[in-house]
Design a protein around this motif. Structure first.
Motif, PDB file in Angstrom:
ATOM      1  N   GLY A 193       2.222   9.978 -10.184  1.00 21.64           N
ATOM      2  CA  GLY A 193       1.571   9.783 -11.473  1.00 21.64           C
ATOM      3  C   GLY A 193       1.997   8.527 -12.189  1.00 21.64           C
ATOM      4  O   GLY A 193       1.877   8.432 -13.416  1.00 21.64           O
ATOM      5  N   LEU A 194       2.501   7.548 -11.447  1.00 20.81           N
ATOM      6  CA  LEU A 194       2.907   6.276 -12.031  1.00 20.81           C
ATOM      7  C   LEU A 194       1.965   5.167 -11.597  1.00 20.81           C
ATOM      8  O   LEU A 194       1.438   5.189 -10.479  1.00 20.81           O
ATOM      9  N   LYS A 195       1.801   4.179 -12.445  1.00 21.63           N
ATOM     10  CA  LYS A 195       1.065   2.981 -12.067  1.00 21.63           C
ATOM     11  C   LYS A 195       2.067   1.961 -11.549  1.00 21.63           C
ATOM     12  O   LYS A 195       3.084   1.694 -12.187  1.00 21.63           O
ATOM     13  N   GLU A 204       0.830  -1.212   0.000  1.00 24.82           N
ATOM     14  CA  GLU A 204       0.000   0.000   0.000  1.00 24.82           C
ATOM     15  C   GLU A 204       0.857   1.252   0.000  1.00 24.82           C
ATOM     16  O   GLU A 204       0.546   2.233  -0.693  1.00 24.82           O
ATOM     17  N   ALA A 205       1.944   1.234   0.764  1.00 20.87           N
ATOM     18  CA  ALA A 205       2.808   2.415   0.852  1.00 20.87           C
ATOM     19  C   ALA A 205       3.483   2.711  -0.484  1.00 20.87           C
ATOM     20  O   ALA A 205       3.503   3.854  -0.952  1.00 20.87           O
ATOM     21  N   LEU A 206       4.061   1.694  -1.120  1.00 21.46           N
ATOM     22  CA  LEU A 206       4.727   1.891  -2.409  1.00 21.46           C
ATOM     23  C   LEU A 206       3.729   2.272  -3.497  1.00 21.46           C
ATOM     24  O   LEU A 206       4.021   3.108  -4.355  1.00 21.46           O
ATOM     25  N   ASN A 207       2.551   1.657  -3.451  1.00 27.15           N
ATOM     26  CA  ASN A 207       1.504   1.984  -4.412  1.00 27.15           C
ATOM     27  C   ASN A 207       1.077   3.437  -4.281  1.00 27.15           C
ATOM     28  O   ASN A 207       0.905   4.147  -5.283  1.00 27.15           O
ATOM     29  N   GLY A 208       0.912   3.875  -3.024  1.00 22.89           N
ATOM     30  CA  GLY A 208       0.510   5.258  -2.787  1.00 22.89           C
ATOM     31  C   GLY A 208       1.555   6.253  -3.250  1.00 22.89           C
ATOM     32  O   GLY A 208       1.230   7.304  -3.813  1.00 22.89           O
ATOM     33  N   PHE A 209       2.831   5.923  -3.033  1.00 27.16           N
ATOM     34  CA  PHE A 209       3.913   6.818  -3.456  1.00 27.16           C
ATOM     35  C   PHE A 209       3.960   6.924  -4.974  1.00 27.16           C
ATOM     36  O   PHE A 209       4.102   8.022  -5.532  1.00 27.16           O
ATOM     37  N   ALA A 210       3.861   5.773  -5.659  1.00 27.11           N
ATOM     38  CA  ALA A 210       3.877   5.790  -7.120  1.00 27.11           C
ATOM     39  C   ALA A 210       2.687   6.571  -7.668  1.00 27.11           C
ATOM     40  O   ALA A 210       2.830   7.366  -8.616  1.00 27.11           O
ATOM     41  N   ASP A 211       1.525   6.377  -7.071  1.00 25.78           N
ATOM     42  CA  ASP A 211       0.321   7.072  -7.525  1.00 25.78           C
ATOM     43  C   ASP A 211       0.462   8.577  -7.377  1.00 25.78           C
ATOM     44  O   ASP A 211       0.024   9.346  -8.237  1.00 25.78           O
ATOM     45  N   MET A 212       1.092   9.004  -6.294  1.00 24.44           N
ATOM     46  CA  MET A 212       1.295  10.431  -6.069  1.00 24.44           C
ATOM     47  C   MET A 212       2.181  11.046  -7.155  1.00 24.44           C
ATOM     48  O   MET A 212       2.007  12.201  -7.547  1.00 24.44           O
ATOM     49  N   ASP A 255       5.472   4.966 -17.762  1.00 29.02           N
ATOM     50  CA  ASP A 255       4.286   5.312 -16.978  1.00 29.02           C
ATOM     51  C   ASP A 255       3.864   4.180 -16.051  1.00 29.02           C
ATOM     52  O   ASP A 255       2.833   4.256 -15.388  1.00 29.02           O
ATOM     53  N   GLU A 256       4.673   3.094 -16.009  1.00 27.98           N
ATOM     54  CA  GLU A 256       4.357   1.976 -15.122  1.00 27.98           C
ATOM     55  C   GLU A 256       5.645   1.368 -14.586  1.00 27.98           C
ATOM     56  O   GLU A 256       6.652   1.273 -15.295  1.00 27.98           O
ATOM     57  N   VAL A 257       5.627   0.976 -13.321  1.00 28.46           N
ATOM     58  CA  VAL A 257       6.770   0.324 -12.693  1.00 28.46           C
ATOM     59  C   VAL A 257       6.281  -0.994 -12.094  1.00 28.46           C
ATOM     60  O   VAL A 257       5.182  -1.078 -11.560  1.00 28.46           O
ATOM     61  N   PHE A 258       7.104  -2.027 -12.227  1.00 22.79           N
ATOM     62  CA  PHE A 258       6.744  -3.366 -11.748  1.00 22.79           C
ATOM     63  C   PHE A 258       7.623  -3.726 -10.556  1.00 22.79           C
ATOM     64  O   PHE A 258       8.851  -3.575 -10.621  1.00 22.79           O
ATOM     65  N   ILE A 259       7.004  -4.180  -9.494  1.00 26.09           N
ATOM     66  CA  ILE A 259       7.740  -4.492  -8.266  1.00 26.09           C
ATOM     67  C   ILE A 259       7.363  -5.894  -7.799  1.00 26.09           C
ATOM     68  O   ILE A 259       6.186  -6.218  -7.652  1.00 26.09           O
ATOM     69  N   TRP A 260       8.385  -6.732  -7.585  1.00 24.07           N
ATOM     70  CA  TRP A 260       8.184  -8.067  -7.035  1.00 24.07           C
ATOM     71  C   TRP A 260       8.909  -8.150  -5.693  1.00 24.07           C
ATOM     72  O   TRP A 260      10.099  -7.816  -5.596  1.00 24.07           O
TER      73      TRP A 260
END
Length: 369
Positions: free
Chosen positions: A261-263, A251-259, A300-305
């Protein structure tokens, strides 16, 4: 015993332990001082974590066979003293009948010029908290006297108390750092952030009110720059005081990326039950990677595993943006990548980076815990 008196030895070690120093340096110095003033010849310190993993944090005069392959025989497998410690059954200084690690090493090499086969062991503890083991040995000695074990217990008590003091000091420093981050984040939010927001509104109003095309373009450029600076400022505030960590890393990384403007496409394997320091390091490295993706990759998108295993966690961050030649970093180093490497190094982890022009960038870290 070559004894300048037990009192003198304990006093010298106490003075050393009271010096402001790093934990590893303190343990190494104490071990050397103790061996100098006694008939003990060899010593080593194991740190044993809550889940049972042990690490060799200090050693002095180890036999050559035990030093081979980066102390392989000391770092792998089990032994009587470590097992008894884990079981909570090792409470005082004890003679070991025969050291399993040493005998296994001797079976492989068939040589032991130092003549060490047995050792004494004592737990390092402070109150009810236990940290690890102090082991000592002497060539040709199979057993140590009661007064030698008593001295060993006294030294172990001093070291255990010093470890506790260092841990408390470190915790206080971490709390102070967090408070300072929060204060700075509040100041930035209440001052610079608000000024940039006001500038954005003013520039937009100026563009709408003016009839001159050149003036309109100037105001619009100013609005765009102010908006970009506002986004950067909000990212900085996020880094100082991360929101959403209570909901977990994803949730934290998702929120940072969204802020920014990245998916963010995030996949997690395993149960994330991490020490706070490891969790924060994973989050901070993820922030740096996402920020670099926004600033430089043009994606415009970053993938994290993220994959959690029993004793380590791995994170891979991948984008399919511009990419670059990694060799160029040596000539023009990136502050963000240097920061990620340093955070990984501090926790004894592994960092790797792969990139090529027009093929994107992949960063992988592995942290033990």
């Amino acid at each position: 015993m070559n004894d300048p008196s037990h009192v003198t030895i304990l006093k010298e070690i106490a003075e050393l332990l009271n010096e402001e120093t790093e934990l590893e340096s303190m343990l190494q110095g104490s071990l050397e001082k103790f061996l100098e003033g006694t008939d003990f010849h060899t010593g080593w310190v194991f740190f044993i974590e809550e889940h049972g993993k042990h690490s060799l944090i200090a050693h002095e005069n180890l036999p050559d066979i035990l030093m081979q392959k980066d102390c392989h025989y000391m770092m792998n497998g089990g032994c009587w003293c470590v097992n008894r410690f884990k079981q909570g059954r090792l409470r005082k200084a004890s003679n070991i009948i025969e050291c399993k690690r040493i005998t296994e090493a001797l079976d492989r090499s068939k040589e032991n010029p130092e003549g060490i086969t047995h050792h004494a062991t004592v737990p390092l503890q402070s109150g009810n908290e236990r940290f690890g083991l102090l082991n000592v040995a002497t060539p040709g000695r199979r057993e140590f006297e009661v007064h030698e074990l008593a001295l060993l217990e006294s030294v172990a008590f001093q070291i255990g108390s010093a470890i506790k003091r260092i841990q408390l000091t470190k915790k206080e420093q971490e709390v102070a750092l967090m408070q300072e981050r929060n204060r700075l984040a509040r100041d930035l939010h209440d001052s610079v952030n608000q000024l940039l927001f006001s500038m954005t509104l003013t520039a937009r109003g100026g563009a709408e009110m003016s009839e001159d095309h050149d003036v309109k373009d100037t105001f619009r450029s100013l609005q765009s720059l102010a908006q970009e600076a506002l986004t950067e400022m909000r990212a900085l505030i996020w880094q100082l005081r991360p929101k959403g960590m209570e909901g977990g890393l994803s949730e934290a990384l998702n929120g940072f990326a969204d802020m920014l403007g990245l998916k963010a496409s995030i996949k997690i394997e395993g149960v994330l039950n991490l020490p706070s320091k490891v969790e924060e390091t994973i989050f901070r490295i993820g922030q740096e990677a996402i920020t670099n993706c926004k600033r430089h990759a043009g994606a415009d998108e970053v993938f994290i595993w993220i994959k959690a295993e029993q004793d380590q966690i791995g994170m891979t961050i991948r984008d399919f943006g511009r990419g670059f030649y990694p060799d160029h970093l040596e000539k023009l180093p990136s502050v963000g990548i240097s920061s990620m490497k340093e955070r990984t190094r501090i926790l004894n982890g592994d960092f790797s980076l792969k990139s090529a022009p027009e093929e994107g960038t992949q960063i992988e870290i592995i942290l033990p815990y």
